[in-house]
Design a protein around this motif. Structure first.
Motif, PDB file in Angstrom:
ATOM      1  N   VAL A 183      10.856  -1.415   1.148  1.00 23.16           N
ATOM      2  CA  VAL A 183      12.014  -0.857   1.878  1.00 23.16           C
ATOM      3  C   VAL A 183      12.254   0.589   1.456  1.00 23.16           C
ATOM      4  CG1 VAL A 183      14.517  -1.004   2.153  1.00 23.16           C
ATOM      5  CG2 VAL A 183      13.120  -3.081   2.286  1.00 23.16           C
ATOM      6  N   TYR A 184      12.158   0.856   0.153  1.00 22.36           N
ATOM      7  CA  TYR A 184      12.382   2.217  -0.331  1.00 22.36           C
ATOM      8  C   TYR A 184      11.373   3.183   0.290  1.00 22.36           C
ATOM      9  CZ  TYR A 184      12.964   6.263  -3.305  1.00 22.36           C
ATOM     10  OH  TYR A 184      13.189   7.541  -3.736  1.00 22.36           O
ATOM     11  N   TYR A 185      10.095   2.808   0.266  1.00 20.38           N
ATOM     12  CA  TYR A 185       9.070   3.706   0.796  1.00 20.38           C
ATOM     13  C   TYR A 185       9.142   3.822   2.316  1.00 20.38           C
ATOM     14  CZ  TYR A 185       7.172   3.878  -3.875  1.00 20.38           C
ATOM     15  OH  TYR A 185       7.028   4.080  -5.218  1.00 20.38           O
ATOM     16  N   SER A 186       9.597   2.782   2.980  1.00 22.80           N
ATOM     17  CA  SER A 186       9.800   2.862   4.433  1.00 22.80           C
ATOM     18  C   SER A 186      10.851   3.910   4.759  1.00 22.80           C
ATOM     19  CB  SER A 186      10.220   1.497   4.990  1.00 22.80           C
ATOM     20  OG  SER A 186       9.232   0.519   4.765  1.00 22.80           O
ATOM     21  N   ASP A 187      11.944   3.884   4.018  1.00 20.52           N
ATOM     22  CA  ASP A 187      13.015   4.861   4.231  1.00 20.52           C
ATOM     23  C   ASP A 187      12.536   6.275   3.910  1.00 20.52           C
ATOM     24  OD1 ASP A 187      14.682   2.803   4.952  1.00 20.52           O
ATOM     25  OD2 ASP A 187      15.701   2.677   3.010  1.00 20.52           O
ATOM     26  N   MET A 188      11.787   6.416   2.820  1.00 22.93           N
ATOM     27  CA  MET A 188      11.292   7.730   2.439  1.00 22.93           C
ATOM     28  C   MET A 188      10.323   8.280   3.488  1.00 22.93           C
ATOM     29  SD  MET A 188       9.579   8.965  -1.175  1.00 22.93           S
ATOM     30  CE  MET A 188       7.921   8.339  -0.884  1.00 22.93           C
ATOM     31  N   ARG A 193       8.893  11.910   8.015  1.00 24.03           N
ATOM     32  CA  ARG A 193       8.471  12.062   9.405  1.00 24.03           C
ATOM     33  C   ARG A 193       9.414  13.030  10.129  1.00 24.03           C
ATOM     34  NH1 ARG A 193       4.854   9.783  12.321  1.00 24.03           N
ATOM     35  NH2 ARG A 193       4.423   8.050  10.915  1.00 24.03           N
ATOM     36  N   ALA A 194      10.690  12.993   9.767  1.00 22.22           N
ATOM     37  CA  ALA A 194      11.661  13.897  10.383  1.00 22.22           C
ATOM     38  C   ALA A 194      11.590  15.293   9.779  1.00 22.22           C
ATOM     39  CB  ALA A 194      13.070  13.330  10.219  1.00 22.22           C
ATOM     40  N   HIS A 195      11.231  15.356   8.475  1.00 25.35           N
ATOM     41  CA  HIS A 195      11.202  16.651   7.809  1.00 25.35           C
ATOM     42  C   HIS A 195      10.118  16.641   6.731  1.00 25.35           C
ATOM     43  CE1 HIS A 195      12.538  20.425   6.122  1.00 25.35           C
ATOM     44  NE2 HIS A 195      12.674  19.865   4.930  1.00 25.35           N
ATOM     45  N   ASP A 199       4.435  17.286  -0.403  1.00 23.50           N
ATOM     46  CA  ASP A 199       4.127  16.140  -1.253  1.00 23.50           C
ATOM     47  C   ASP A 199       3.072  15.270  -0.592  1.00 23.50           C
ATOM     48  OD1 ASP A 199       5.449  14.525   0.675  1.00 23.50           O
ATOM     49  OD2 ASP A 199       7.370  14.821  -0.330  1.00 23.50           O
ATOM     50  N   LEU A 200       2.619  14.269  -1.350  1.00 15.22           N
ATOM     51  CA  LEU A 200       1.559  13.394  -0.861  1.00 15.22           C
ATOM     52  C   LEU A 200       1.993  12.603   0.363  1.00 15.22           C
ATOM     53  CD1 LEU A 200      -1.212  12.004  -1.242  1.00 15.22           C
ATOM     54  CD2 LEU A 200      -0.102  10.401  -2.812  1.00 15.22           C
ATOM     55  N   THR A 201       3.233  12.171   0.411  1.00 14.96           N
ATOM     56  CA  THR A 201       3.711  11.389   1.548  1.00 14.96           C
ATOM     57  C   THR A 201       3.591  12.189   2.847  1.00 14.96           C
ATOM     58  OG1 THR A 201       5.270  10.254   0.082  1.00 14.96           O
ATOM     59  CG2 THR A 201       5.643  10.047   2.452  1.00 14.96           C
ATOM     60  N   SER A 202       3.989  13.443   2.807  1.00 12.35           N
ATOM     61  CA  SER A 202       3.850  14.304   3.976  1.00 12.35           C
ATOM     62  C   SER A 202       2.383  14.541   4.314  1.00 12.35           C
ATOM     63  CB  SER A 202       4.549  15.650   3.733  1.00 12.35           C
ATOM     64  OG  SER A 202       5.934  15.481   3.534  1.00 12.35           O
ATOM     65  N   ASP A 216       2.158   3.901   9.764  1.00 14.57           N
ATOM     66  CA  ASP A 216       3.226   3.808   8.761  1.00 14.57           C
ATOM     67  C   ASP A 216       2.968   2.660   7.802  1.00 14.57           C
ATOM     68  OD1 ASP A 216       4.347   5.912  10.080  1.00 14.57           O
ATOM     69  OD2 ASP A 216       6.242   4.912  10.547  1.00 14.57           O
ATOM     70  N   GLU A 217       2.514   1.533   8.322  1.00 10.70           N
ATOM     71  CA  GLU A 217       2.240   0.371   7.469  1.00 10.70           C
ATOM     72  C   GLU A 217       1.167   0.702   6.438  1.00 10.70           C
ATOM     73  OE1 GLU A 217      -0.202  -3.049   8.870  1.00 10.70           O
ATOM     74  OE2 GLU A 217       1.617  -4.234   8.523  1.00 10.70           O
ATOM     75  N   GLU A 218       0.144   1.446   6.833  1.00 10.05           N
ATOM     76  CA  GLU A 218      -0.928   1.808   5.910  1.00 10.05           C
ATOM     77  C   GLU A 218      -0.430   2.775   4.839  1.00 10.05           C
ATOM     78  OE1 GLU A 218      -4.879   1.436   8.788  1.00 10.05           O
ATOM     79  OE2 GLU A 218      -3.648   3.245   8.868  1.00 10.05           O
ATOM     80  N   ILE A 219       0.412   3.715   5.206  1.00  6.81           N
ATOM     81  CA  ILE A 219       0.948   4.670   4.230  1.00  6.81           C
ATOM     82  C   ILE A 219       1.853   3.961   3.229  1.00  6.81           C
ATOM     83  CG2 ILE A 219       2.422   6.700   3.907  1.00  6.81           C
ATOM     84  CD1 ILE A 219       1.458   7.682   6.642  1.00  6.81           C
TER      85      ILE A 219
END
Length: 389
Positions: A183-188, A193-195, A199-202, A216-219
């Protein structure tokens, strides 16, 4: 009987491994329904043969972690080619050697942030004060997790890997912690995605090969894997290094004298954080005169392979001068650990900073407390005192 869930095994698996290598190099546990390979040659060959020994059901035997949906939490660790090749190639775009190397100055800053107050106090718990904090901060910075959230993510990761004595599946607390992390990583991810940020997530959101992108599921699965597997194993490496150098004073003197690279590599061999990984046999195969049917569950005992005297002379001696080039702590072949260079860099920086500032240390062995996990070996607590330079 060998069982990866047995607390006796967690305390010291190596005498059991030695017996397995000599008496049952292909071991069968009927009760838990798995086979186990313990010799270096066999484990190394199985790592390389992904067609016969599949990752598709995951790398842990626990019922809730084993199965065709294991990739949802284990990411590409629970995939075979070509799916694995695609996922690894995309993830690598956000995890390049340049990105890892560029982290060294920041790793050093983070290390000093935690190490300085610990050294000032003179007595501290190496795991909770330093070894358990630096890897989480490094992974979190790489992913873009705010400092205010890191302690809670570390706690959740600890809950995910902990196992009560004899428990052969993920406990309810572990499943709840896993869900909290997802849940935490989904929110992050939604925020990135909006901004976008640096970082690695972007980077994972933007990773592309010929129009192919990560879902998104894979990330989210990859981020989960990073915080649980990448963080925990490095924490254990850092504590194992201090423990074994302390119990072997001549080698400890070499370590504190500046032999940091050999200190890291010999610890990886002698008492590796990831003791075993599971595979699924895709078709009938014969090993050591025994036929394994298709669908068999097979454990690759990495901790045993690294103590195999056929490859490492006098394997039960902790020796910083030995040739460790054949260690398989990070696997072999297509599934060689993507985070190996980061783990080694973190360990060299943290241990190097410690060695630079102390002339010696003592571990309170009576208060040392091991982690209890089927896959990961190391310490939850390692109280120590230091003598500063």
């Amino acid at each position: 009987m060998y069982s990866p869930y047995d607390y006796v095994v967690h305390e010291d698996p190596y005498p059991i491994y030695a017996r397995l290598r000599e008496e049952a190099p292909l071991y069968r546990n009927e009760e838990l329904d798995f086979w186990a390979l313990s010799r270096h040659g066999a484990v190394s060959a199985a790592f390389r043969d992904t067609a016969t020994y599949s990752n598709g059901y995951g790398v842990s035997l626990e019922p809730t972690a084993w199965g065709p949906k294991a990739h949802r939490t284990m990411s590409f660790l629970a995939m075979d080619p070509p799916r694995h090749s695609r996922m690894r190639a995309l993830v690598s775009r956000g995890f390049t050697p340049r990105r890892v190397a560029a982290l060294e100055p920041r790793i050093r800053e983070i290390t000093r942030l935690y190490l300085e107050p610990a050294l000032e106090s003179g007595r501290f718990d190496w795991v909770t004060a330093v070894a358990g904090r630096v890897p989480m901060d490094v992974i979190s910075e790489l992913m873009g997790v705010p400092e205010s959230d890191r302690q809670e993510l570390r706690r959740l990761a600890d809950v995910v890997v902990h196992r009560d004595d004899g428990l052969q599946d993920v406990p309810q607390e572990g499943m709840a912690a896993s869900l909290d992390l997802v849940v935490y990583y989904s929110d992050m991810l939604a925020r990135r995605r909006a901004h976008r940020t640096e970082d690695l997530t972007s980077a994972l959101l933007d990773a592309e090969i010929d129009g192919d992108r990560l879902t998104d599921e894979e990330i989210i699965a990859f981020l989960f894997l990073m915080v649980v597997a990448g963080n925990e194993t490095t924490t254990k490496l850092l504590a194992n290094a201090l423990y074994w150098a302390y119990l072997n004073p001549a080698e400890g003197a070499k370590a504190l004298g500046g032999a940091i690279g050999p200190w890291v590599e010999e610890t990886l061999r002698y008492d590796t954080s990831s003791q075993m990984l599971a595979r699924r046999v895709t078709g009938e195969v014969e090993m050591y005169g025994t036929r394994l049917p298709a669908g068999s569950r097979l454990l690759l005992l990495v901790g045993s392979a690294n103590r195999d005297g056929r490859v490492f002379p006098d394997p039960d001696r902790y020796d910083l001068d030995r040739d460790t080039s054949e260690l398989i702590s990070f696997g072999r072949g297509g599934h060689f650990c993507l985070g190996a260079s980061l783990a080694r860099l973190e360990a060299r920086v943290v241990l190097g900073e410690l060695a630079r500032q102390i002339t010696g240390y003592e571990i309170d062995l009576a208060s040392a407390e091991r982690v209890h996990s089927a896959n990961v070996r190391g310490f939850a607590h390692l109280p120590m005192s230091v003598t500063r330079r």
